[in-house]
Scaffold this active site. Structure first.
Site, PDB file in Angstrom:
ATOM      1  N   LYS A 145     -27.044  -4.325 -91.361  1.00 39.12           N
ATOM      2  CA  LYS A 145     -28.239  -4.970 -91.904  1.00 39.12           C
ATOM      3  C   LYS A 145     -29.278  -3.963 -92.408  1.00 39.12           C
ATOM      4  O   LYS A 145     -29.962  -4.222 -93.406  1.00 39.12           O
ATOM      5  CB  LYS A 145     -28.862  -5.900 -90.863  1.00 39.12           C
ATOM      6  CG  LYS A 145     -28.008  -7.136 -90.562  1.00 39.12           C
ATOM      7  CD  LYS A 145     -28.737  -8.091 -89.633  1.00 39.12           C
ATOM      8  CE  LYS A 145     -27.914  -9.339 -89.392  1.00 39.12           C
ATOM      9  NZ  LYS A 145     -28.649 -10.332 -88.559  1.00 39.12           N
ATOM     10  N   ASN A 161     -29.861  -9.753 -94.309  1.00 35.79           N
ATOM     11  CA  ASN A 161     -28.608 -10.404 -93.924  1.00 35.79           C
ATOM     12  C   ASN A 161     -27.951 -11.139 -95.089  1.00 35.79           C
ATOM     13  O   ASN A 161     -26.873 -11.713 -94.928  1.00 35.79           O
ATOM     14  CB  ASN A 161     -28.827 -11.374 -92.755  1.00 35.79           C
ATOM     15  CG  ASN A 161     -29.526 -12.658 -93.163  1.00 35.79           C
ATOM     16  OD1 ASN A 161     -30.192 -12.722 -94.186  1.00 35.79           O
ATOM     17  ND2 ASN A 161     -29.386 -13.693 -92.343  1.00 35.79           N
ATOM     18  N   ASP A 182     -32.690 -15.473 -91.569  1.00 35.35           N
ATOM     19  CA  ASP A 182     -32.676 -15.949 -90.183  1.00 35.35           C
ATOM     20  C   ASP A 182     -33.949 -16.724 -89.844  1.00 35.35           C
ATOM     21  O   ASP A 182     -33.912 -17.732 -89.138  1.00 35.35           O
ATOM     22  CB  ASP A 182     -32.512 -14.776 -89.224  1.00 35.35           C
ATOM     23  CG  ASP A 182     -31.098 -14.226 -89.192  1.00 35.35           C
ATOM     24  OD1 ASP A 182     -30.167 -14.983 -89.527  1.00 35.35           O
ATOM     25  OD2 ASP A 182     -30.912 -13.047 -88.842  1.00 35.35           O
ATOM     26  N   GLY A 237     -37.426 -11.363 -75.769  1.00 31.67           N
ATOM     27  CA  GLY A 237     -36.559 -10.425 -76.466  1.00 31.67           C
ATOM     28  C   GLY A 237     -37.338  -9.572 -77.441  1.00 31.67           C
ATOM     29  O   GLY A 237     -38.446  -9.925 -77.872  1.00 31.67           O
ATOM     30  N   ALA A 238     -36.737  -8.433 -77.802  1.00 31.50           N
ATOM     31  CA  ALA A 238     -37.402  -7.497 -78.719  1.00 31.50           C
ATOM     32  C   ALA A 238     -36.413  -6.854 -79.674  1.00 31.50           C
ATOM     33  O   ALA A 238     -36.653  -5.759 -80.180  1.00 31.50           O
ATOM     34  CB  ALA A 238     -38.152  -6.428 -77.916  1.00 31.50           C
ATOM     35  N   GLY A 252     -33.371  -7.411 -83.045  1.00 30.21           N
ATOM     36  CA  GLY A 252     -33.430  -7.838 -84.433  1.00 30.21           C
ATOM     37  C   GLY A 252     -33.690  -9.318 -84.599  1.00 30.21           C
ATOM     38  O   GLY A 252     -34.444  -9.735 -85.483  1.00 30.21           O
ATOM     39  N   ARG A 282     -37.380  -7.546 -71.093  1.00 34.61           N
ATOM     40  CA  ARG A 282     -37.074  -6.922 -69.795  1.00 34.61           C
ATOM     41  C   ARG A 282     -37.514  -5.469 -69.763  1.00 34.61           C
ATOM     42  O   ARG A 282     -37.918  -4.963 -68.724  1.00 34.61           O
ATOM     43  CB  ARG A 282     -35.576  -7.054 -69.509  1.00 34.61           C
ATOM     44  CG  ARG A 282     -35.150  -8.466 -69.120  1.00 34.61           C
ATOM     45  CD  ARG A 282     -33.641  -8.646 -69.180  1.00 34.61           C
ATOM     46  NE  ARG A 282     -33.168  -8.640 -70.560  1.00 34.61           N
ATOM     47  CZ  ARG A 282     -31.904  -8.758 -70.913  1.00 34.61           C
ATOM     48  NH1 ARG A 282     -30.967  -8.875 -69.968  1.00 34.61           N
ATOM     49  NH2 ARG A 282     -31.552  -8.771 -72.183  1.00 34.61           N
ATOM     50  N   THR A 283     -37.455  -4.793 -70.910  1.00 34.68           N
ATOM     51  CA  THR A 283     -38.013  -3.446 -71.026  1.00 34.68           C
ATOM     52  C   THR A 283     -39.339  -3.566 -71.752  1.00 34.68           C
ATOM     53  O   THR A 283     -39.388  -3.812 -72.961  1.00 34.68           O
ATOM     54  CB  THR A 283     -37.061  -2.524 -71.820  1.00 34.68           C
ATOM     55  OG1 THR A 283     -35.775  -2.525 -71.191  1.00 34.68           O
ATOM     56  CG2 THR A 283     -37.601  -1.099 -71.858  1.00 34.68           C
ATOM     57  N   ARG A 325     -40.138  -1.754 -75.126  1.00 33.34           N
ATOM     58  CA  ARG A 325     -39.546  -2.294 -76.360  1.00 33.34           C
ATOM     59  C   ARG A 325     -40.382  -3.438 -76.907  1.00 33.34           C
ATOM     60  O   ARG A 325     -40.525  -3.588 -78.129  1.00 33.34           O
ATOM     61  CB  ARG A 325     -38.117  -2.764 -76.105  1.00 33.34           C
ATOM     62  CG  ARG A 325     -37.122  -1.650 -75.893  1.00 33.34           C
ATOM     63  CD  ARG A 325     -35.701  -2.157 -76.040  1.00 33.34           C
ATOM     64  NE  ARG A 325     -35.414  -2.562 -77.414  1.00 33.34           N
ATOM     65  CZ  ARG A 325     -34.343  -3.261 -77.773  1.00 33.34           C
ATOM     66  NH1 ARG A 325     -33.463  -3.643 -76.852  1.00 33.34           N
ATOM     67  NH2 ARG A 325     -34.141  -3.586 -79.025  1.00 33.34           N
ATOM     68  N   TYR A 355     -25.808 -20.010 -79.150  1.00 36.69           N
ATOM     69  CA  TYR A 355     -25.095 -21.254 -79.447  1.00 36.69           C
ATOM     70  C   TYR A 355     -23.733 -21.341 -78.764  1.00 36.69           C
ATOM     71  O   TYR A 355     -23.003 -22.319 -78.970  1.00 36.69           O
ATOM     72  CB  TYR A 355     -24.944 -21.456 -80.964  1.00 36.69           C
ATOM     73  CG  TYR A 355     -24.210 -20.367 -81.696  1.00 36.69           C
ATOM     74  CD1 TYR A 355     -22.824 -20.390 -81.812  1.00 36.69           C
ATOM     75  CD2 TYR A 355     -24.899 -19.315 -82.292  1.00 36.69           C
ATOM     76  CE1 TYR A 355     -22.144 -19.402 -82.486  1.00 36.69           C
ATOM     77  CE2 TYR A 355     -24.237 -18.324 -82.977  1.00 36.69           C
ATOM     78  CZ  TYR A 355     -22.853 -18.379 -83.075  1.00 36.69           C
ATOM     79  OH  TYR A 355     -22.183 -17.380 -83.746  1.00 36.69           O
TER      80      TYR A 355
END
Length: 298
Positions: A73, A94, A110, A138-139, A141, A162-163, A166, A241
């Protein structure tokens, strides 16, 4: 369902490594046959270091364009001669569209797919800015694409990962890219620690999981956080999904909250490319969903 293909067929495909898992050929070829379009969409596994060669070869062979998946990408972004605004801010592409003059246009679809899936599920994105920020888990793409789509609609976004570093890096990068390429004020971007977001849910209008948590074969298939602090009007979306209903979505449904699964995003993000390559408008309806779900169960 196989359509008629002639020597004048319009051609497109999906470039990646690997692409054997991709549902895109199943989806696009279903639409082609259903709409009676003379065309074909094929998987295009491309070896490392050969992405540019592959794209130029497809252009020379008369292809109309291609989807691009992991790990290409960013290379697609660098190769494109022109970019749509979200791709420019995201720094990745994409969808490639080959122009008649030999140029290559890069798009990021997306975010379009994500917003369309929300609307299909009855979540009115236009009202979200007045209801409170979105909480994005989340961090990576996918998180970047989701965040940009929401920001474009005026929705403030709070990121938790979680981090923590990021999450902060993503917020800083998006803010800087927005200022550089959009030229307008960016809706609020913030960070909340991973161990705090569940207790702070009451302040959010939308919860989106953009991580692989809850995915079959992922790092934590049993991911099902406590949503007890959520307000009754919180909408919960999961871009995973497989399975169609994740632990997060089950927890949300048990709480009586609106839920949005990940399959809709996958299907809707394909529509802009299909229109550009094949000159027809594809729709995501019950028959389309059933066709792709049957493939998932094989």
């Amino acid at each position: 369902m196989i359509g008629r293909i002639t020597g004048a067929a319009r051609l497109a495909g999906v470039i990646g490594r690997p692409v054997s898992h991709s549902l895109s050929p199943i989806l696009h070829n279903y639409w082609l046959a259903r709409l009676g379009v003379d065309g074909a969409y094929v998987p295009l596994p491309v070896a490392s270091g050969r992405f540019v060669d592959a794209v130029r070869g497809l252009q020379a062979a008369g292809f109309r364009g291609a989807n691009v998946t992991i790990p290409y990408k960013e290379e697609a972004y660098a190769l494109a001669d022109s970019l749509d605004p979200l791709a420019r801010v995201a720094g990745s592409v994409n969808t490639l569209i080959f122009r008649d003059d030999g140029g290559v246009h890069g798009a990021s679809t997306d975010g379009f797919g994500f917003l369309a899936s929300l609307e299909d599920a009855g979540v009115d994105v236009k009202t979200l800015p007045g209801k409170g920020p979105a909480l994005l888990l989340g961090a990576g793409g996918a998180a970047r694409s989701v965040a940009l789509a929401l920001l474009e609609r005026g929705v403030a976004v709070c990121v938790s990962n979680r981090t923590d570093e990021r999450a902060r890096a993503l917020v800083e990068e998006l803010g800087a890219a927005w200022s550089e390429h959009v030229g307008a004020a960016c809706p609020e971007l913030s960070v909340i620690p991973w161990d705090a977001w569940q207790s702070e849910l009451n302040g959010f209008s939308l919860l989106v999981n953009s991580t692989s948590l809850g995915m079959h074969g992922g790092p934590d298939e049993a991911f099902a956080p406590d949503l007890g602090a959520a307000g009754d009007d919180l909408a919960v979306s999961d871009i995973v999904y497989v399975p169609l209903e994740t632990g997060l979505l089950r927890a949300a449904r048990a709480r009586g909250l609106r839920t949005v699964g990940g399959l809709g995003m996958l299907l809707h993000q394909a529509r802009p490319g299909f229109r550009a390559w094949f000159g027809a408008e594809a729709t995501v309806d019950a028959a389309t969903v059933a066709h792709v779900m049957a493939a998932l169960k094989r």
